[in-house]
Motif scaffolding. Structure first.
Motif, PDB file in Angstrom:
ATOM      1  N   ARG A  55       0.835  -1.208   0.000  1.00  0.00           N
ATOM      2  CA  ARG A  55       0.000   0.000   0.000  1.00  0.00           C
ATOM      3  C   ARG A  55       0.870   1.258   0.000  1.00  0.00           C
ATOM      4  NH1 ARG A  55      -4.789  -0.647   4.119  1.00  0.00           N
ATOM      5  NH2 ARG A  55      -3.236   0.425   5.308  1.00  0.00           N
ATOM      6  N   ASP A  82       2.377   6.423   2.012  1.00  0.00           N
ATOM      7  CA  ASP A  82       1.873   5.190   2.619  1.00  0.00           C
ATOM      8  C   ASP A  82       0.354   5.237   2.621  1.00  0.00           C
ATOM      9  OD1 ASP A  82       4.165   3.636   3.397  1.00  0.00           O
ATOM     10  OD2 ASP A  82       4.604   5.197   4.868  1.00  0.00           O
ATOM     11  N   ARG A  83      -0.260   4.086   2.939  1.00  0.00           N
ATOM     12  CA  ARG A  83      -1.717   3.950   3.060  1.00  0.00           C
ATOM     13  C   ARG A  83      -2.439   4.252   1.738  1.00  0.00           C
ATOM     14  NH1 ARG A  83      -3.138   3.515   8.611  1.00  0.00           N
ATOM     15  NH2 ARG A  83      -1.365   3.963   9.946  1.00  0.00           N
ATOM     16  N   VAL A 132      -6.113   7.476  -0.953  1.00  0.00           N
ATOM     17  CA  VAL A 132      -5.407   7.191   0.296  1.00  0.00           C
ATOM     18  C   VAL A 132      -6.377   7.106   1.484  1.00  0.00           C
ATOM     19  CG1 VAL A 132      -3.245   8.257  -0.482  1.00  0.00           C
ATOM     20  CG2 VAL A 132      -4.933   9.665   0.719  1.00  0.00           C
ATOM     21  N   GLU A 133      -6.011   6.274   2.469  1.00  0.00           N
ATOM     22  CA  GLU A 133      -6.768   6.204   3.723  1.00  0.00           C
ATOM     23  C   GLU A 133      -6.652   7.518   4.480  1.00  0.00           C
ATOM     24  OE1 GLU A 133      -5.436   3.069   6.252  1.00  0.00           O
ATOM     25  OE2 GLU A 133      -5.859   1.519   4.771  1.00  0.00           O
ATOM     26  N   GLU A 136      -0.142  10.403   4.473  1.00  0.00           N
ATOM     27  CA  GLU A 136       1.068   9.958   5.166  1.00  0.00           C
ATOM     28  C   GLU A 136       2.174   9.938   4.112  1.00  0.00           C
ATOM     29  OE1 GLU A 136       2.434   6.070   7.610  1.00  0.00           O
ATOM     30  OE2 GLU A 136       0.478   6.909   8.151  1.00  0.00           O
TER      31      GLU A 136
END
Length: 162
Positions: A55, A82-83, A132-133, A136
């Motif tokens: 991810r 990230d994420r 993205v979640e 980050e």
């Protein structure tokens, strides 16, 4: 011109080194700072990677060092997210990994906070959109600076304001 070090020895003139940039982004405001430092970065298509199992999304770029005041220079830098749930590219040249893109801006649009879309806008209208979640991201210089032929220029920078 020779200089003396604190012990009084003579040596070659000292050149101040530009600081190595290390930034993290956890919200839209932080991402704007990274975008500012990445404006006019040159990115090879071969240096862009999406790692779905992790991810993650990452790229290597030769960014223009806007913070350098003495002379125009570039630095090799890594940009990492990230994420990342999904990556979509639009209007990017697909004629091989030797293609080169010029990054104009990185923006964030919240969908259901903290989740959203991070958009990387390139000259010529190309975009990469990261679902993205949450934000980050990190930007880090990877080596010393080198002299750039000149500073990037944009046609709108030269237009007169009414």
């Amino acid at each position: 011109r020779r200089s003396r070090d604190p012990a009084g020895r003579r040596g070659p003139p000292r050149r101040e080194l530009s600081p190595v940039l290390k930034l993290a982004a956890l919200d839209a405001e932080d991402l704007e700072v990274i975008s500012t430092h990445m404006q006019d970065a040159v990115v090879r298509i071969a240096d862009i990677r999406h790692l779905p199992a992790r991810r993650q999304f990452a790229l290597l770029a030769n960014r223009f060092a806007w913070e350098s005041k003495d002379r125009p220079e570039r630095r090799r830098a890594g940009l990492h997210f990230d994420r990342v749930l999904a990556v979509r590219a639009r209007n990017l040249r697909r004629d091989g990994e030797d293609g080169v893109l010029a990054l104009l801006a990185i923006t964030f649009e919240a969908t259901s906070p903290p989740a959203g879309i991070v958009s990387l806008a390139f000259s010529g209208g190309g975009t990469i959109r990261l679902e993205v979640e949450c934000i980050e991201a990190s930007l880090r210089d990877l080596g010393p600076a080198w002299a750039a032929a000149n500073a990037p220029s944009h046609p709108e920078d030269h237009q007169k304001k009414p």
